[in-house]
Scaffold this motif. Structure first.
Motif, mmCIF file in Angstrom:
data_model
loop_
_atom_site.group_PDB
_atom_site.id
_atom_site.type_symbol
_atom_site.label_atom_id
_atom_site.label_comp_id
_atom_site.label_asym_id
_atom_site.label_seq_id
_atom_site.Cartn_x
_atom_site.Cartn_y
_atom_site.Cartn_z
ATOM 1 N N ILE A 32 -60.861 -21.419 -55.003
ATOM 2 C CA ILE A 32 -61.124 -22.706 -55.685
ATOM 3 C C ILE A 32 -62.627 -22.978 -55.689
ATOM 4 N N ASP A 33 -63.121 -23.390 -56.875
ATOM 5 C CA ASP A 33 -64.546 -23.708 -57.008
ATOM 6 C C ASP A 33 -64.773 -25.136 -56.482
ATOM 7 N N VAL A 34 -65.369 -25.209 -55.294
ATOM 8 C CA VAL A 34 -65.466 -26.502 -54.609
ATOM 9 C C VAL A 34 -66.739 -27.250 -55.000
ATOM 10 N N ILE A 35 -66.603 -28.544 -55.277
ATOM 11 C CA ILE A 35 -67.778 -29.404 -55.495
ATOM 12 C C ILE A 35 -67.995 -30.190 -54.210
ATOM 13 N N ASP A 36 -69.135 -29.960 -53.585
ATOM 14 C CA ASP A 36 -69.401 -30.583 -52.294
ATOM 15 C C ASP A 36 -70.338 -31.780 -52.462
ATOM 16 N N LEU A 37 -69.779 -32.976 -52.341
ATOM 17 C CA LEU A 37 -70.601 -34.193 -52.449
ATOM 18 C C LEU A 37 -70.776 -34.822 -51.061
ATOM 19 N N GLY A 38 -70.715 -33.968 -50.035
ATOM 20 C CA GLY A 38 -70.718 -34.466 -48.663
ATOM 21 C C GLY A 38 -72.089 -34.868 -48.142
ATOM 22 N N VAL A 39 -72.998 -33.934 -48.095
ATOM 23 C CA VAL A 39 -74.250 -34.183 -47.379
ATOM 24 C C VAL A 39 -75.283 -34.892 -48.262
ATOM 25 N N GLY A 40 -75.978 -35.861 -47.679
ATOM 26 C CA GLY A 40 -77.011 -36.611 -48.404
ATOM 27 C C GLY A 40 -78.372 -35.979 -48.218
ATOM 28 N N ASP A 41 -78.653 -34.976 -49.032
ATOM 29 C CA ASP A 41 -79.940 -34.280 -48.930
ATOM 30 C C ASP A 41 -80.492 -34.134 -50.352
ATOM 31 N N PRO A 42 -81.597 -34.833 -50.654
ATOM 32 C CA PRO A 42 -82.094 -34.851 -52.038
ATOM 33 C C PRO A 42 -82.197 -33.456 -52.655
ATOM 34 N N ASP A 43 -81.622 -33.309 -53.867
ATOM 35 C CA ASP A 43 -81.740 -32.051 -54.603
ATOM 36 C C ASP A 43 -83.011 -32.042 -55.444
ATOM 37 N N ILE A 44 -83.644 -33.212 -55.573
ATOM 38 C CA ILE A 44 -84.880 -33.312 -56.365
ATOM 39 C C ILE A 44 -86.010 -32.757 -55.491
ATOM 40 N N PRO A 45 -86.835 -31.836 -56.041
ATOM 41 C CA PRO A 45 -87.870 -31.251 -55.177
ATOM 42 C C PRO A 45 -88.945 -32.262 -54.766
ATOM 43 N N THR A 46 -89.637 -31.944 -53.686
ATOM 44 C CA THR A 46 -90.794 -32.746 -53.263
ATOM 45 C C THR A 46 -91.813 -32.751 -54.404
ATOM 46 N N PRO A 47 -92.420 -33.908 -54.715
ATOM 47 C CA PRO A 47 -93.416 -33.944 -55.792
ATOM 48 C C PRO A 47 -94.561 -32.947 -55.551
ATOM 49 N N ASN A 48 -95.047 -32.397 -56.667
ATOM 50 C CA ASN A 48 -96.076 -31.366 -56.603
ATOM 51 C C ASN A 48 -97.342 -31.783 -55.871
ATOM 52 N N PHE A 49 -97.756 -33.040 -56.086
ATOM 53 C CA PHE A 49 -99.037 -33.450 -55.483
ATOM 54 C C PHE A 49 -98.959 -33.408 -53.950
ATOM 55 N N ILE A 50 -97.773 -33.576 -53.415
ATOM 56 C CA ILE A 50 -97.612 -33.520 -51.949
ATOM 57 C C ILE A 50 -97.651 -32.053 -51.491
ATOM 58 N N ILE A 51 -97.041 -31.184 -52.276
ATOM 59 C CA ILE A 51 -97.054 -29.749 -51.948
ATOM 60 C C ILE A 51 -98.492 -29.216 -52.002
ATOM 61 N N GLU A 52 -99.224 -29.661 -53.039
ATOM 62 C CA GLU A 52 -100.637 -29.246 -53.164
ATOM 63 C C GLU A 52 -101.434 -29.676 -51.930
ATOM 64 N N ALA A 53 -101.198 -30.896 -51.478
ATOM 65 C CA ALA A 53 -101.933 -31.405 -50.307
ATOM 66 C C ALA A 53 -101.604 -30.565 -49.071
#
Ligand code: PLP
Length: 388
Positions: A32-53
């Protein structure tokens, strides 16, 4: 030789997500193809300006050494400046802020600073599981104050018996709340301060979600309220605001003596946060609005997709004003565990059973909206096929 774990480890409840993962693996093994909506961990990446810093700071050898235990003054100043700008709260960077290796670390260490064996610490139930574990590790005894739908998921302090209050040293509260998504207003925080002063209880407010809020709503900081700094501290995190969960950086702010107490524990246990991460954190805090509304809007769209689905099915829920969770009721009086199993077995969806956050979470489920719209939409379609 036989290795024996300590009582403190043996007595731990099973880690919430470990049990769910095992069940999920079983269902996946059936194809079965499971959709996991369990853990609250942002899927949106860290903004670039922070990575650059981070990139730049990581190349500077002066950042390769042990950091100062309590955090770089420049990071703590960035925290103080952010509090001023965002909440109009004045903080003295040196003495009223401590850098944390994520707010979880600070929360977990706090009871060691204020609890003696046998002391009670008050927690709201349902709640973030780390509070209870941290209290127990420090030899304290957690006392749960239920947060119920009829009280807008806020604690009623009048229900706490006098003999419990006499032994209580700490209170953990968390608004916007995980898991219920409930929010608190100024009146509530005033009651908290009055309660704390009257009973000499240190308040620890976990404010990890103040920046993930919808429809023009702006959550308060506990420290905005007169008298808050006399009675407590607030935990905050860069994890949710800036999609930086993996970076491990957060902070606590507020009462000087309490911050010093937490700092003393940390000095003896850890060696602070990698300076390059703190430098990146400074960049994040001074530019905190950069892209924030867009990130929040992504969570809002997903909240709306999921909540529309719940409306269609006729499932009751608290309409979230903040956080990236939806807290909804099970149907037909099913227990959280049975409803979680039903969702997984019949629809291939992982959601977190509410009782995993405490006994008063029974009868509820939590999903996280840190997943793409298409996944949330698919989950809604599958939910509609549940045999009710
Ligand atoms: N507090 C609450 C209520 C949370 O939900 C979380 C993470 O999920 C944390 C604290 C810990 O966040 P971090 O350690 O990443 O700062």
């Amino acid at each position: 030789m036989e290795i024996n774990w300590s009582d403190r480890i043996n007595e731990l409840p099973p880690y919430l997500f470990a049990e769910i993962d095992a069940k999920k693996a079983e269902v996946m093994a059936k194809g079965i193809d499971v959709i996991d909506l369990g853990v609250g961990d942002p899927d949106i990446p860290t903004p670039n300006f922070i990575i650059e810093a981070l990139n730049k700071a990581a190349r500077d050898p002066s950042n390769h050494v042990y950091p100062s235990y309590a955090g770089m003054l420049s990071f703590k100043q960035a925290v103080a400046d952010w509090y001023k700008k965002r909440f109009n709260v004045d903080l003295e960077a040196e003495s009223e802020v401590v850098t944390l290796i994520g707010s979880k670390e600070g929360i977990a260490h706090t009871p060691l600073a204020f609890i003696n064996p046998g002391d009670i610490a008050l927690v709201t139930d349902p709640g973030y599981p780390v509070y209870n574990v941290a209290i127990t590790f420090a030899g304290g005894v957690p006392y749960s104050i239920p947060i119920l739908k009829e009280n807008n998921f806020l604690p009623d302090f009048d229900t706490v018996p006098e003999e419990i209050l006499k032994r209580s040293k700490l209170l953990f509260i968390n608004y916007p709340n995980n898991p219920t998504t409930a929010v608190a207003d100024e009146d509530f925080y005033k009651r908290v301060i009055e309660f704390a002063e009257k009973n000499q209880i240190i308040v620890c407010h976990d404010a990890a979600y103040t920046e993930i809020a919808y429809d023009g709503y702006k959550p308060l900081s506990f420290l905005e309220i007169d008298g808050a700094k006399e009675v407590g501290i607030e935990f905050h995190s860069l994890s949710k605001t800036f999609s930086m969960t993996g970076w491990r950086i957060g902070f606590a702010a507020g009462n000087k003596k309490a911050i010093a107490g937490l700092g003393k524990i940390k000095t003896n246990i850890d060696s602070g946060v990698f300076q390059a991460v703190q430098v990146a954190g400074i960049e994040a805090l001074y530019n905190y609005t950069e892209g924030l509304a867009d990130r929040v809007n992504i969570y809002k769209e997903r909240r709306d997709i999921f909540c529309r689905g719940l409306d269609d099915i006729g499932i009751s829920y608290l309409h979230p004003k903040a956080t990236f969770y939806v807290w909804f009721e099970t149907i037909n009086g099913l227990s959280s565990k049975d409803f979680a199993s039903k969702m997984l077995d019949e629809a291939g969806i992982v959601a977190t059973p509410g009782n995993g956050f405490g006994e008063y979470g029974e009868g509820y489920m939590r999903v996280s909206t840190t997943f793409e719209n298409s996944k949330i939409e698919e989950a809604v379609q599958r939910l509609k096929t549940l045999k009710l």
